[in-house]
Scaffold this motif. Structure first.
Motif, PDB file in Angstrom:
ATOM      1  N   ALA A  41     -12.149  38.583  65.888  1.00  0.00           N
ATOM      2  CA  ALA A  41     -13.078  38.071  66.922  1.00  0.00           C
ATOM      3  C   ALA A  41     -14.127  39.182  67.471  1.00  0.00           C
ATOM      4  O   ALA A  41     -15.025  38.754  68.285  1.00  0.00           O
ATOM      5  N   MET A  42     -13.823  40.331  67.325  1.00  0.00           N
ATOM      6  CA  MET A  42     -14.568  41.383  67.838  1.00  0.00           C
ATOM      7  C   MET A  42     -15.805  41.404  67.266  1.00  0.00           C
ATOM      8  O   MET A  42     -17.077  42.001  67.977  1.00  0.00           O
ATOM      9  N   ILE A  43     -16.115  41.178  65.692  1.00  0.00           N
ATOM     10  CA  ILE A  43     -17.577  40.841  65.471  1.00  0.00           C
ATOM     11  C   ILE A  43     -18.298  39.960  66.229  1.00  0.00           C
ATOM     12  O   ILE A  43     -19.504  40.100  66.504  1.00  0.00           O
ATOM     13  N   SER A  44     -17.916  38.732  66.507  1.00  0.00           N
ATOM     14  CA  SER A  44     -18.585  38.023  67.474  1.00  0.00           C
ATOM     15  C   SER A  44     -18.762  38.407  68.756  1.00  0.00           C
ATOM     16  O   SER A  44     -19.797  38.300  69.591  1.00  0.00           O
ATOM     17  N   TYR A  45     -17.651  38.990  69.173  1.00  0.00           N
ATOM     18  CA  TYR A  45     -17.547  39.860  70.621  1.00  0.00           C
ATOM     19  C   TYR A  45     -18.785  40.819  70.950  1.00  0.00           C
ATOM     20  O   TYR A  45     -19.243  40.913  71.780  1.00  0.00           O
ATOM     21  N   PHE A  47     -21.316  41.734  68.211  1.00  0.00           N
ATOM     22  CA  PHE A  47     -22.523  41.335  67.918  1.00  0.00           C
ATOM     23  C   PHE A  47     -23.077  40.145  68.211  1.00  0.00           C
ATOM     24  O   PHE A  47     -24.320  39.818  67.809  1.00  0.00           O
ATOM     25  N   GLY A  48     -22.175  39.066  68.415  1.00  0.00           N
ATOM     26  CA  GLY A  48     -22.669  37.811  68.787  1.00  0.00           C
ATOM     27  C   GLY A  48     -22.460  36.752  67.774  1.00  0.00           C
ATOM     28  O   GLY A  48     -21.853  35.909  67.692  1.00  0.00           O
ATOM     29  N   LYS A  52     -26.218  38.546  63.372  1.00  0.00           N
ATOM     30  CA  LYS A  52     -26.766  39.404  64.281  1.00  0.00           C
ATOM     31  C   LYS A  52     -26.093  40.775  63.939  1.00  0.00           C
ATOM     32  O   LYS A  52     -26.859  41.753  64.429  1.00  0.00           O
ATOM     33  N   LEU A  53     -24.969  40.929  63.427  1.00  0.00           N
ATOM     34  CA  LEU A  53     -24.440  41.988  62.977  1.00  0.00           C
ATOM     35  C   LEU A  53     -25.411  42.575  62.100  1.00  0.00           C
ATOM     36  O   LEU A  53     -25.696  44.020  61.981  1.00  0.00           O
TER      37      LEU A  53
END
Lengths: 207, 207, 207, 207
Positions: A41-45, A47-48, A52-53
């Motif tokens: 979940a950290m990637i969405s958290y 970088f969105g 977007k990453l």
DNA sequence: GATGAATGAGTGTTCATTCAT
DNA sequence: AATGAATGAACACTCATTCAT
């Protein structure tokens, strides 16, 4: 430039390598998360989204691709030497940023995503300007040919390198480069010299 | 060579375009099926799997990438002219097979799939041999420099072209090429001349 | 009307029950899939998406909510009897379609989704027209009061029923209805009579 | 009753509106937090969980739904007038608490959550008792019919209103109520009168 | 030979909640 | 007392592939 924390940097590094190695679409956020030892979940958290990453990664790394050779232009050496130095530095720089170049090469030609590459354009303009200045200096001194298409010099330098590296296995075989170190050494020595020689010949040789 | 029926050819053509445009992972078999107006199951049915479709595609198209210029070598013209002709023909050939080059470029550097590229190696060897022969002829006549790293000539030719094309938008902008036709024309004229000039200078110029 | 196959019907039935019981947002496609004994992917495969499943469900079931009482109007009985029959039939019909009414009640007031409810409007218009015709007949015979707000009759009938059913536990308790059968019986007898009496009083009583 | 601080009240208000508009499952705590301008963690912090927030909300608001009309019973007016007053007041009260009614309507019929609705039962009992007393008064004076099912009067009043409001768009259209104000006015005038008339007819009319 | 129906695995993303501070 | 950072679980959905016909 960077307002990223330690974990975010880690994610960016892992993502860069994976995007370069297996492509953006070939990389799953689960793979990134596992390799970076963080929660999915950290990637969405942070970088969105996955996309977007990629954008954040490009923006984050692209600034370091500019040739910071302002002082080279003012050095008290012959233009031809400046060109030599520039090419050596250029290749070394591309080699360092090889992953990002790989990613950009794909994204540039992909019709799938529409990521903002203005920063990359800026970098290319900067680098071109630098080369142009040196060429003009050599031309004003009557050392270089007058009719040089400066815009087509980076393709030779970058293109040759990228193509050489893309076909790594092939060239390792035919050039008998037994390991990665030998290959790297070949790039920094032989390939660099080859490209230097090529550009120099083009600049000097009257056809 | 080709034991493919009409539908299979259609699939291969559609697949080639899509793989080049959005990558292998970015292409779904549904997209291919829709564009080729065939059933989804046909791809697995005809080629075994999506990955095997890629392999079949590469195998199917790669033979056409060899430079069939055996007679050029025996033409009664100066080696330098042979080089010029070869480069022009080479670039035109790469341009024609651009999609396949794009695909191969990605697959060569990708660590994801392990597709058999022996045929491509063969092509590269053939092309290299051809160039080598002409260079040797020029050298034996004392027209070309003796210390030419022949293996590094294709990277200059192909690499320059690929890089130029990858950065199409950028070069269209800075070279003021207002549409695709102008861009194509620039490749076949200016870029070709530039690369010819570069290689010629390298071959002739004594540094 | 229905071009749905057996499995699709099964999915629709399960979905209707679940949407009514725990709401659309409270229902997961996994729950639907498990209850209907089908693969999770089937819902997207058959209906496109969870939301489109809802739309399909509404469209599929709504036609059956119209009061098909064209012949009632032409029966040779007193208008007041027609009203009695209509109400009894109406309540029985709502009771049968209770799940769908529950779903629609939520969707009608929800600002979340924008599903097409034109078909439902049509049904309401049809039902209203039917009631209106009978009322007019009674009025022309001088049996019903002249100033009846016909549009507000369905709210009394449907609203009373729905509210009664929504507060099932409460009414079971205060009316001492010990099980579901008793509750159902109460609806079809006492509640129906109550609503019939109410509407009749309104139509006949001069205030 | 309320030991809630300012922020908690704010959260409850925002939650009530959102739960009514998009349902409990359709509301995320992030949406609540953003609208109430508080931290996401505050909801769990203040109320324990999202579900407990709902319970707290119901408990907090439900007391205000009781008809505080003790003095109405002792007013020196005819029972029929008392009924009229009671209905008008009842509808206005439901209208004020519309959001909470919406929430409760869903939760009452939902099999998903098991929230304690004893307080709501209490309210319903109170309201029923009040109505019952007035009816009995009218009956003892020989003004109302003897066989009135008092328990089924609230369903008529509340049910009609709720159903009318649920189908707001439909009734706005067929009754030509061009904006929200006109709709509200229609409720407080026409619909109220209609329901008053209906109940009065039922109480007085001998069938 | 050819295909529509069906599937399990895997996708990116969002969720309510927790925890260290 | 209050919160930003972080997380595992669950979400709807898409994927390449298979299989009975």
């Amino acid at each position: 430039m960077t307002d990223f924390n330690e974990k975010q940097i880690e994610i960016l590094q892992v993502a860069e390598q994976l995007f370069a190695e297996v492509g953006f679409d070939g990389t799953t956020i689960r793979t990134i998360a596992k390799k970076a030892a963080i929660n999915i979940a950290m990637i969405s958290y942070y970088f969105g989204s996955k996309e977007k990453l990629l954008e954040a990664l490009v923006l984050h790394r692209i600034s370091g691709m500019s040739l910071d050779l302002e002082n080279l232009y003012h050095e008290n050496i012959a233009p031809i030497e400046k060109i030599e130095k520039l090419i050596a530095y250029y290749i070394q720089r591309i080699n360092t940023n090889r992953c990002m170049y790989q990613i950009l090469h794909f994204e540039l030609s992909s019709k799938k995503r529409e990521i903002n590459l203005d920063a990359f354009t800026q970098v290319k303009n900067n680098n071109l300007k630098l080369i142009e200045n040196i060429i003009k200096e050599g031309q004003s001194q009557g050392l270089f040919q007058p009719n040089i298409n400066v815009a087509l010099l980076p393709p030779i330098i970058i293109g040759s390198f990228i193509h050489f590296h893309m076909n790594k296995k092939y060239y390792q075989q035919i050039l008998n480069l037994k390991n990665d170190t030998a290959f790297e050494q070949y790039i920094l020595n032989d390939l660099t010299i080859h490209i230097q020689k090529t550009i120099k010949a083009l600049l000097i040789y009257a056809n």
